[in-house]
Design a protein around this motif. Structure first.
Motif, mmCIF file in Angstrom:
data_model
loop_
_atom_site.group_PDB
_atom_site.id
_atom_site.type_symbol
_atom_site.label_atom_id
_atom_site.label_comp_id
_atom_site.label_asym_id
_atom_site.label_seq_id
_atom_site.Cartn_x
_atom_site.Cartn_y
_atom_site.Cartn_z
ATOM 1 N N PHE A 1 27.344 20.177 8.850
ATOM 2 C CA PHE A 1 26.216 21.107 8.985
ATOM 3 C C PHE A 1 25.565 21.272 7.619
ATOM 4 C CE2 PHE A 1 24.670 25.684 9.528
ATOM 5 C CZ PHE A 1 23.522 25.304 10.211
ATOM 6 N N THR A 2 24.243 21.347 7.616
ATOM 7 C CA THR A 2 23.495 21.465 6.358
ATOM 8 C C THR A 2 23.806 22.746 5.591
ATOM 9 O OG1 THR A 2 21.734 22.220 7.824
ATOM 10 C CG2 THR A 2 21.419 20.076 6.746
ATOM 11 N N ASP A 3 24.141 23.826 6.300
ATOM 12 C CA ASP A 3 24.256 25.129 5.655
ATOM 13 C C ASP A 3 25.590 25.815 5.938
ATOM 14 O OD1 ASP A 3 21.275 25.936 4.584
ATOM 15 O OD2 ASP A 3 21.222 24.530 6.255
ATOM 16 N N ARG B 1 12.280 25.762 16.803
ATOM 17 C CA ARG B 1 12.822 26.211 18.096
ATOM 18 C C ARG B 1 14.049 27.073 17.834
ATOM 19 N NH1 ARG B 1 16.123 21.406 19.308
ATOM 20 N NH2 ARG B 1 16.002 20.530 17.241
ATOM 21 N N PRO B 2 14.545 27.763 18.877
ATOM 22 C CA PRO B 2 15.635 28.707 18.650
ATOM 23 C C PRO B 2 16.916 28.032 18.166
ATOM 24 C CG PRO B 2 14.523 29.199 20.710
ATOM 25 C CD PRO B 2 13.995 27.866 20.243
ATOM 26 N N GLY B 3 17.567 28.672 17.213
ATOM 27 C CA GLY B 3 18.834 28.205 16.676
ATOM 28 C C GLY B 3 19.544 29.367 16.004
ATOM 29 N N VAL B 4 20.662 29.072 15.336
ATOM 30 C CA VAL B 4 21.462 30.122 14.702
ATOM 31 C C VAL B 4 21.688 29.778 13.234
ATOM 32 C CG1 VAL B 4 23.716 31.257 14.652
ATOM 33 C CG2 VAL B 4 22.630 30.739 16.846
ATOM 34 N N LEU B 5 21.241 30.657 12.359
ATOM 35 C CA LEU B 5 21.427 30.462 10.916
ATOM 36 C C LEU B 5 21.454 31.828 10.227
ATOM 37 C CD1 LEU B 5 21.467 28.355 8.496
ATOM 38 C CD2 LEU B 5 19.001 28.748 8.339
ATOM 39 N N PHE C 1 27.987 27.097 14.360
ATOM 40 C CA PHE C 1 27.514 27.169 15.738
ATOM 41 C C PHE C 1 26.218 26.406 15.989
ATOM 42 C CE2 PHE C 1 25.786 29.974 19.331
ATOM 43 C CZ PHE C 1 26.422 29.231 20.305
ATOM 44 N N ASN C 2 25.327 26.324 15.016
ATOM 45 C CA ASN C 2 23.992 25.809 15.343
ATOM 46 C C ASN C 2 23.983 24.404 15.968
ATOM 47 O OD1 ASN C 2 21.156 26.459 15.481
ATOM 48 N ND2 ASN C 2 20.867 24.822 13.984
ATOM 49 N N PRO C 3 24.701 23.418 15.388
ATOM 50 C CA PRO C 3 24.678 22.091 16.028
ATOM 51 C C PRO C 3 25.192 22.137 17.473
ATOM 52 C CG PRO C 3 25.554 21.935 13.806
ATOM 53 C CD PRO C 3 25.438 23.403 14.116
ATOM 54 N N LEU D 1 13.941 28.248 14.184
ATOM 55 C CA LEU D 1 14.289 27.530 12.956
ATOM 56 C C LEU D 1 13.623 26.169 12.939
ATOM 57 C CD1 LEU D 1 18.169 28.067 13.036
ATOM 58 C CD2 LEU D 1 16.537 29.296 11.586
ATOM 59 N N ARG E 1 20.216 34.644 15.540
ATOM 60 C CA ARG E 1 19.521 33.615 16.298
ATOM 61 C C ARG E 1 18.030 33.880 16.165
ATOM 62 N NH1 ARG E 1 22.264 31.879 20.909
ATOM 63 N NH2 ARG E 1 22.265 34.030 21.590
ATOM 64 N N PHE F 1 25.055 24.866 19.521
ATOM 65 C CA PHE F 1 24.040 25.597 20.299
ATOM 66 C C PHE F 1 22.874 24.676 20.661
ATOM 67 C CE2 PHE F 1 20.098 28.189 20.190
ATOM 68 C CZ PHE F 1 20.332 28.958 21.319
ATOM 69 N N VAL F 2 22.467 23.866 19.692
ATOM 70 C CA VAL F 2 21.340 22.962 19.907
ATOM 71 C C VAL F 2 21.713 21.827 20.870
ATOM 72 C CG1 VAL F 2 19.908 21.244 18.722
ATOM 73 C CG2 VAL F 2 20.153 23.531 17.750
ATOM 74 N N MET G 1 14.368 22.526 12.351
ATOM 75 C CA MET G 1 15.586 21.714 12.325
ATOM 76 C C MET G 1 15.368 20.408 13.061
ATOM 77 S SD MET G 1 17.852 24.009 14.934
ATOM 78 C CE MET G 1 17.139 24.758 16.376
ATOM 79 N N GLY H 1 20.361 19.843 15.188
ATOM 80 C CA GLY H 1 20.595 21.216 14.744
ATOM 81 C C GLY H 1 20.822 21.327 13.246
ATOM 82 N N GLN H 2 20.477 20.259 12.520
ATOM 83 C CA GLN H 2 20.574 20.332 11.054
ATOM 84 C C GLN H 2 19.274 20.943 10.529
ATOM 85 O OE1 GLN H 2 23.456 19.700 9.869
ATOM 86 N NE2 GLN H 2 24.294 18.645 11.663
ATOM 87 N N ILE H 3 19.420 21.917 9.612
ATOM 88 C CA ILE H 3 18.269 22.677 9.146
ATOM 89 C C ILE H 3 17.369 21.781 8.294
ATOM 90 C CG2 ILE H 3 17.534 24.755 7.914
ATOM 91 C CD1 ILE H 3 19.267 25.188 10.539
#
Lengths: 406, 279
Positions: free
Chosen positions: B55-57, A286-290, B104-106, A297, A294, B108-109, A299, A303-305
């Motif tokens: 965060f993982t990354d 689903r959409p995320g930022v990495l 940001f990802n956590p 991803l 955006r 944003f999610v 995850m 929100g952990q990859i």
């Protein structure tokens, strides 16, 4: 798939902030922002400079060996008994994959910008080899980040990079695969921001990379268009390509996006199957930022990859280029997936019928050709991108098939 | 709430010194120990506490903070639990500003609006989100300001005078100057250059300017405190903690104390530099 208004053209993106719909953008540390803006400006200038295009054409022809053939796969066509199958032979490029198209563009750009040190991330090693090759050709320092797991499963490519004078750094952090190699390359770039050019290998990362890498790869689709007109007097009916980050796919697809009658299929890596470990970001994410953009991803709820898995190191990435995420949501491209087992089967079939050893990455595309082609009439023209050759994968394939190479 | 941050800088100025800002990772090596560390930091001399959102990354962090995040994730730390720890900290300490720092990802999610409401309710005062430059202000910075949380921006050696106004435009609370081009916990900066850079930034903003990256000891902290309004220390504290963990990365009897001992040294370093008290 959400019902969104269809644009007049699918080929005008991204906007000036690097967005394809909600995807893309520039999610990077402040330290890198000035560099990214400088790169965007330099690329705009190069894009509008006939001298840059002349250099691209010269080296594409004499160094890479372009144009790559569009080959009628007669025996595969007979065997599957449906669509007329053509191979776009990107595996015949110098260094054995489509990756070199993009690297040539970025290295010529780095030279214009006066950057002497090139860094890159690599998964299967094909992008690393292409980068090391062009750095050797133009006398530039080259450092390639590669996950320690990938170093192990792609040893021939590590050796090739070493022979070409590049320094390969095995990345021990995180899952030790492509995403971690990209983290480490970004850390290098933040540290050596003034003299270093980051040569990203796929249509991902912060703007302008997704658009720039796509532009450099569009030579695949542009040639295919001309070659198919020459061979059959009309456009193909369908296109099939594998997708990790998605650079070979967007290169083939993009010139055809506004040809509404052309069906387009992107094939993600389903690994052990979509209910298990896989690398199919659109199908299972689903959409995320990495990594600066955006996109879809893999995850967890927090929100952990997640760890991606594919037999193919080149598809083993938990994300996908933002333009693919947008094309998915717009419904212009159909994204499907193939498992490790299906890819291995397609690898063997192609090897025996056509005398071509495809890499494990395009073997995923071939696996879906095996499904799609029999459903189509005999006058249906199907193009599959053979994005790389399989030599690098032989040891791994032998292991999976339970064979000894020697 | 930016008021808590303002009040704290006011207090430091009144005492004629720079502020000490400490960073530790939420959930490292386990939630309870990280809460105990968080609670002990102000008592040991920290003026502002930054709590890392795992965060993982973490692409701008060095090995120490990368490993700390992975240790926390391994024991199940997530954004909900991190906000819970801050809530428990806030129940005992209503004055020390808490800054959440991460990627940001956590967030944003989690959902930006929901996150901002929950963070404010838990007692968070400000956010530092490494991968959100001014170009992406619509994502979190502007909504955070609207929700009453400070969005603290990083300025770096590559942020030139032309770019500084954009970087400072929507920032609140304080400005965080990254002393080096690089990742956390790596090189030690040239303190002379840092002082010049802080002066340059202060010409563009009335906000306090704190300096981080590469500060490892009381002596470093004192050197930075000469020119800056605050000193940030993170990786060195995490290294001190890591040195006490057992083979399975579990806390031991000396874990909390190892961190507070270093914080005391840093605090003495900061306090050794007399600054002109604010009028």
């Amino acid at each position: 798939m959400s019902a969104q208004a269809q644009p007049n053209s699918f080929r005008t993106g991204p906007d000036e902030r690097g967005h394809f719909g909600q995807f893309g953008g520039r999610f990077v540390a402040e330290t890198l922002m000035p560099n990214i803006l400088e790169l965007e400006k330099a690329y705009e200038e190069a894009r509008n400079d006939p001298a840059f295009h002349a250099d691209m054409e010269y080296f594409s022809k004499h160094y890479i060996g372009r144009p790559s053939p569009l080959y009628f796969a007669e025996r595969m066509t007979e065997h599957l008994g449906g669509a007329k199958i053509y191979f776009k032979r990107e595996e015949l490029n110098h260094t054995g994959a489509h990756k070199v198209n993009n690297v040539l563009g970025q290295i010529l750009l780095a030279r214009r910008m006066g950057k002497k040190r090139i860094i890159a991330e690599t998964g299967a090693g094909q992008h690393g080899v292409a980068t090391a090759t062009l750095c050797a050709r133009f006398g530039l320092d080259c450092v390639v980040y590669m996950g320690a797991v990938d170093v192990e499963r792609q040893k021939p490519n590590v050796f090739r990079m070493n022979m070409l004078g590049a320094k390969v750094v095995p990345v021990q952090s995180g899952t030790k695969t492509l995403k971690d190699a990209m983290n480490e390359a970004l850390r290098d770039w933040v540290t050596n921001v003034s003299d270093t050019f980051y040569c990203i290998g796929t249509v991902a990362g912060p703007h302008p990379y997704p658009a720039m890498v796509r532009d450099f790869q569009c030579v695949i689709g542009n040639e295919t268009r001309e070659q198919m007109m020459q061979a059959e007097g009309r456009l193909p009916d369908s296109l099939v390509a594998c997708i990790g980050g998605g650079s070979n796919a967007i290169g083939l697809f993009h010139p055809f996006l506004d040809d509404k009658d052309v069906e387009i299929y992107g094939v993600e890596a389903a690994g052990h199957g979509l209910s298990g470990l896989h690398a199919a970001s659109l199908t299972g994410g689903r959409p995320g930022v990495l990594h600066g953009n955006r996109t879809y991803l893999l995850m967890n709820q927090d929100g952990q990859i997640a760890d991606a898995h594919s037999i193919s190191a080149g598809l083993d990435y938990p994300g996908i280029g933002p333009e693919h995420a947008w094309l998915h949501e717009m419904g212009r491209v159909q994204y499907i997936s193939a498992t490790d087992e299906e890819a291995l089967e397609a690898f063997q079939l192609c090897s025996r019928l056509e005398g071509i050893l495809p890499a494990l990455e395009p073997s995923h595309a071939l696996a879906k050709v095996m499904e799609l082609a029999p459903q189509k009439p005999k006058d249906h023209l199907m193009v599959v991108n053979i994005s790389g050759r399989g030599d690098k994968d032989l040891f791994q394939i032998a292991e999976h098939l339970g064979n000894q190479i020697v | 709430m930016t008021q808590r941050i303002e009040a704290r800088f006011q207090k430091c100025r009144a005492e004629g010194r720079a502020a000490l800002v400490t960073y530790v990772m939420a959930g490292d090596p386990d939630p309870e120990t990280s809460l105990e560390i968080l609670k002990s930091l102000p008592k040991a001399g920290a003026d502002i506490v930054e709590f890392g959102l795992p965060f993982t990354d973490p692409m701008a962090d060095g090995p120490a903070i990368q490993a700390a995040g992975l240790r926390a994730l391994k024991v199940g730390q997530d954004t909900v639990k991190t906000l819970d720890l801050i809530r428990r900290f806030r129940a005992e300490d209503q004055d020390t500003p808490v800054i959440l720092m991460g990627y940001f990802n956590p967030i944003f999610v989690y959902g930006v609006d929901r996150f901002l409401a929950d963070a404010r309710q838990a007692g968070v005062d400000g956010l530092i989100v490494v991968d959100l430059p001014p170009e992406e202000d619509d994502e979190l910075c502007l909504p955070a300001l609207k929700a009453g949380l400070a969005f603290i921006r990083l300025a770096t050696p590559t942020t030139d005078d032309k770019r500084l106004p954009a970087v400072l435009a929507n920032t609140a609370g304080f400005v965080y100057y990254v002393s080096i081009t690089g990742i956390t916990g790596a090189a030690t900066p040239d303190f002379g250059k840092v002082a010049t850079a802080v002066e340059r930034i202060k010409r563009h903003t009335p906000l306090p300017v704190v300096v981080g990256f590469g500060v490892k000891s009381g002596a470093h902290a004192a050197a930075v405190a000469q020119g800056a309004d605050g000193v940030v220390v993170g990786s060195a504290l995490i290294d001190a903690l890591k040195g006490t963990l057992d083979a399975q990365d579990r806390a031991t009897a000396g874990s909390v104390e190892a961190v507070t001992k270093l914080v005391k040294e840093l605090s003495e370093g900061v306090r050794s530099v007399a600054k002109r008290a604010a009028a």
